[in-house]
Enzyme design. Sequence first.
Site, PDB file in Angstrom:
ATOM      1  NE  ARG A 142      -4.312  -1.636   1.144  1.00  0.00           N
ATOM      2  CZ  ARG A 142      -5.249  -1.750   2.082  1.00  0.00           C
ATOM      3  NH1 ARG A 142      -5.278  -0.884   3.075  1.00  0.00           N
ATOM      4  NH2 ARG A 142      -6.145  -2.692   2.021  1.00  0.00           N
ATOM      5  CG  ASP A 158     -14.259   6.956   6.661  1.00  0.00           C
ATOM      6  OD1 ASP A 158     -14.836   5.873   6.509  1.00  0.00           O
ATOM      7  OD2 ASP A 158     -13.009   7.060   6.673  1.00  0.00           O
TER       8      ASP A 158
HETATM    9  C1  LIG Z   1     -14.317  -1.368   5.291  1.00  0.00           C
HETATM   10  S1  LIG Z   1     -14.872   0.290   5.367  1.00  0.00           S
HETATM   11  C2  LIG Z   1     -16.533   0.048   5.936  1.00  0.00           C
HETATM   12  C3  LIG Z   1     -17.527   0.953   5.246  1.00  0.00           C
HETATM   13  C4  LIG Z   1     -18.990   0.730   5.604  1.00  0.00           C
HETATM   14  N1  LIG Z   1     -19.236   0.922   7.016  1.00  0.00           N
HETATM   15  C5  LIG Z   1     -19.438  -0.650   5.183  1.00  0.00           C
HETATM   16  O1  LIG Z   1     -19.593  -1.536   6.041  1.00  0.00           O
HETATM   17  O2  LIG Z   1     -19.632  -0.867   3.980  1.00  0.00           O
HETATM   18  C6  LIG Z   1     -14.019   0.871   6.827  1.00  0.00           C
HETATM   19  C7  LIG Z   1     -13.957   2.387   6.935  1.00  0.00           C
HETATM   20  O3  LIG Z   1     -13.556   2.720   8.262  1.00  0.00           O
HETATM   21  C8  LIG Z   1     -12.776   3.907   8.200  1.00  0.00           C
HETATM   22  N2  LIG Z   1     -12.010   4.022   9.459  1.00  0.00           N
HETATM   23  C9  LIG Z   1     -10.903   3.348   9.846  1.00  0.00           C
HETATM   24  N3  LIG Z   1     -10.495   3.761  11.050  1.00  0.00           N
HETATM   25  C10 LIG Z   1     -11.371   4.730  11.447  1.00  0.00           C
HETATM   26  C11 LIG Z   1     -11.478   5.557  12.603  1.00  0.00           C
HETATM   27  N4  LIG Z   1     -10.601   5.464  13.592  1.00  0.00           N
HETATM   28  N5  LIG Z   1     -12.482   6.447  12.663  1.00  0.00           N
HETATM   29  C12 LIG Z   1     -13.389   6.545  11.655  1.00  0.00           C
HETATM   30  N6  LIG Z   1     -13.331   5.800  10.538  1.00  0.00           N
HETATM   31  C13 LIG Z   1     -12.341   4.904  10.432  1.00  0.00           C
HETATM   32  C14 LIG Z   1     -11.940   3.721   6.960  1.00  0.00           C
HETATM   33  O4  LIG Z   1     -11.442   4.948   6.466  1.00  0.00           O
HETATM   34  C15 LIG Z   1     -12.932   3.038   6.014  1.00  0.00           C
HETATM   35  O5  LIG Z   1     -13.559   3.961   5.160  1.00  0.00           O
END
Ligand SMILES: C[S@@+](CC[C@H](N)C(=O)[O-])C[C@H]1O[C@@H](n2cnc3c(N)ncnc32)[C@H](O)[C@@H]1O
Length: 295
Positions: A51, A160
């Site tokens: 990445r 996010d």
């Molecule tokens: C796999 S996606 C899930 C998206 C959606 N909730 C779904 O289930 O389709 C995970 C998301 O969590 C966000 N993320 C990771 N760490 C985070 C944090 N500490 N606070 C807020 N968002 C976070 C990432 O940027 C990413 O967009």
Amino acid sequence: MKQALASGAGSSLKSTEFEMSDRDFKDIAAMLYADAGIYMPESKTTLVYSRLVKRLRALNLESFREYCDLVGSPDGSDERREMLSALTTNVTRFFREPHHFEHLSAHVLPPLLELARRGGRVRLWSAACSTGPEPYSMALTVLGLEPNAASLDIRILASDIDPRVVEEGRRGVYPVAALVEAPVALRKRYFAGVGGDERRGLQASEELRRLVVFRTLNLNGAWPMPGKFNVIFCRNVVIYFDEQTQQTVWSKFAAKLERGGVLYIGHSERVTGPAAARFASDGVTAYRLREGDGA
Ligand SMILES: C[S@@+](CC[C@H](N)C(=O)[O-])C[C@H]1O[C@@H](n2cnc3c(N)ncnc32)[C@H](O)[C@@H]1O
């Protein structure tokens, strides 16, 4: 220039275009944990390498040590955000885990919409919204039951940690294929081809976007929103946190839910720690704040 990826002892990657030592990996993992609460075990060394290698090339750096020095310095704050963007997993889709939207529509929204029609306030939150399909699916579910929702006091917070995905969500433009899981009538009513041309993507309508407010927010930082929520979707994000961090987040959600509020989590997640006693199961990976809580 060597191309093959080979893992050496510990977490170091040798025989690669750039060497990544154990110390480099540990420094990157520590910064990611400090910034986002994301726990990166040593087994993810290859993922971290693949990445970030593009970042090293883009910056014309010679080694991961140089990269660590940059992102660890005050001058490297922009690149530190790039690093976070590169290391977070943003996979998402419209109506992912459809049973949650069915549950929302059948069991949770009807009384909330009644409340809103009587002038009450209704708040929903997509707490790791990625590029937006989750909060827009929530909004479409609301509009499917109440077409006037945007003129009532109903709002969906979409947040996010990654400002890039938040900006994409705000634009609300997706390839046609991304919306195949959306109910056809709702897709036709609330999405239209960009400039009238579907080949350029489908854009969320003004009405749909009015329901959803996008913000950058770290789940492991301060939550500045003063009010509580009736519904929280926090799906497929806490899996990246360690156990202690997960427990803290669950407790913060319990405190942020209105009486009778519902929390939806990802299919491989479960509520653990002190917050678990505050929730009762209300369906598959759906939890309702226990009676008497949330006052
Ligand atoms: C796999 S996606 C899930 C998206 C959606 N909730 C779904 O289930 O389709 C995970 C998301 O969590 C966000 N993320 C990771 N760490 C985070 C944090 N500490 N606070 C807020 N968002 C976070 C990432 O940027 C990413 O967009």
